[in-house]
Design an enzyme around this catalytic site. Structure first.
Site, PDB file in Angstrom:
ATOM      1  N   CYS A  77       0.843  -1.189   0.000  1.00  0.00           N
ATOM      2  CA  CYS A  77       0.000   0.000   0.000  1.00  0.00           C
ATOM      3  C   CYS A  77       0.878   1.237   0.000  1.00  0.00           C
ATOM      4  O   CYS A  77       1.878   1.293   0.731  1.00  0.00           O
ATOM      5  CB  CYS A  77      -0.897  -0.021   1.236  1.00  0.00           C
ATOM      6  SG  CYS A  77      -1.994   1.408   1.380  1.00  0.00           S
TER       7      CYS A  77
ATOM      8  N   GLU B 112      -9.029  -0.706  -2.470  1.00  0.00           N
ATOM      9  CA  GLU B 112      -9.409   0.709  -2.562  1.00  0.00           C
ATOM     10  C   GLU B 112     -10.741   0.997  -1.871  1.00  0.00           C
ATOM     11  O   GLU B 112     -10.887   2.015  -1.186  1.00  0.00           O
ATOM     12  CB  GLU B 112      -9.434   1.179  -4.022  1.00  0.00           C
ATOM     13  CG  GLU B 112      -8.099   1.065  -4.738  1.00  0.00           C
ATOM     14  CD  GLU B 112      -6.917   1.713  -4.035  1.00  0.00           C
ATOM     15  OE1 GLU B 112      -7.107   2.712  -3.303  1.00  0.00           O
ATOM     16  OE2 GLU B 112      -5.789   1.213  -4.193  1.00  0.00           O
TER      17      GLU B 112
END
Length: 167
Positions: free
Chosen positions: A95, A138
Site C-alpha cells: 500500500c 481501494e
C-alpha cells in the site's frame, strides 16, 4: 498535472469512513483530475481519495494490459456488488500509505464494484486476481481500513512491528 502527496499510516484521514459524493462540484472535478494524475505516477495501481487527504468516496486506478498499454480510470461512490467465494490466498499486497512493506493477504478471487462517473453514468470495474485485489483494497480505504487490518494474526503482528521500526 497535480500529483498529490500520499498520506501514510498514522494520518487520521486514512481511518475515516468517506462520505458519498452527493453533488458534482468543481472541487469534485479537481479531485478526480488529481486522483488520475496521482495514480498515473510510476508504480501505482490504485489511489483512494482519503490517501490524498480528501474524505470522499472516490478512487482511481491504472492497470497494465498484457500488450503494455494501460487502463486509467476512476469511480465515484463505489460499492462492491459481488465477491466470489473462491479466494486468492497467495498474493502479496502492499500500500502506498504503508510504504515499502508487503505481506500476504487473502482476498476474494473475483470482485465487482459499481459507481458513477462525473456525468452520472454507471461505472463498473470487475475482474479477477489483481483487479479483484485492487477493488477490495481501494474500497477498503474508503471504508476507513488499511490492508494490514485483514492480515492473519501472526503476519499482522510482524507487520505492526515492521511499521513501528520503519515509519
Amino acid at each position: 498535472m497535480t500529483i498529490r502527496p500520499i498520506r501514510v499510516i498514522g494520518d487520521p484521514v486514512l481511518r475515516t469512513v468517506c462520505d458519498p459524493v452527493r453533488e458534482i462540484t468543481q472541487g469534485v472535478r479537481t479531485l478526480v483530475a488529481d486522483l488520475l494524475d496521482t495514480v498515473d505516477d510510476e508504480g501505482r495501481a490504485g489511489v483512494a481519495a482519503n490517501q490524498i487527504g480528501v474524505a470522499l468516496r472516490a478512487f482511481s486506478w491504472r492497470l497494465e494490459d498484457e500488450d503494455g498499454t494501460g487502463t486509467l480510470g476512476y469511480v465515484l461512490n463505489p460499492e462492491i456488488t459481488e465477491l466470489s467465494e473462491e479466494l486468492q490466498e497467495d498474493g502479496e499486497e502492499g500500500c502506498l500509505s504503508v510504504p515499502g512493506l508487503w505481506y500476504p493477504r487473502t482476498r476474494a478471487a473475483f470482485a465487482r464494484c459499481e459507481g458513477t462517473d462525473l456525468e452520472g453514468r454507471p461505472v463498473v470495474l470487475e475482474g479477477e486476481d489483481l483487479v479483484a485485489r485492487l477493488i477490495q483494497h481501494e474500497v477498503g480505504h474508503l471504508d476507513g481500513h488499511l490492508f494490514i487490518d485483514g492480515l492473519e494474526r501472526p503476519v499482522k503482528k510482524r507487520a505492526l512491528r515492521d511499521i513501528r521500526e520503519r515509519l
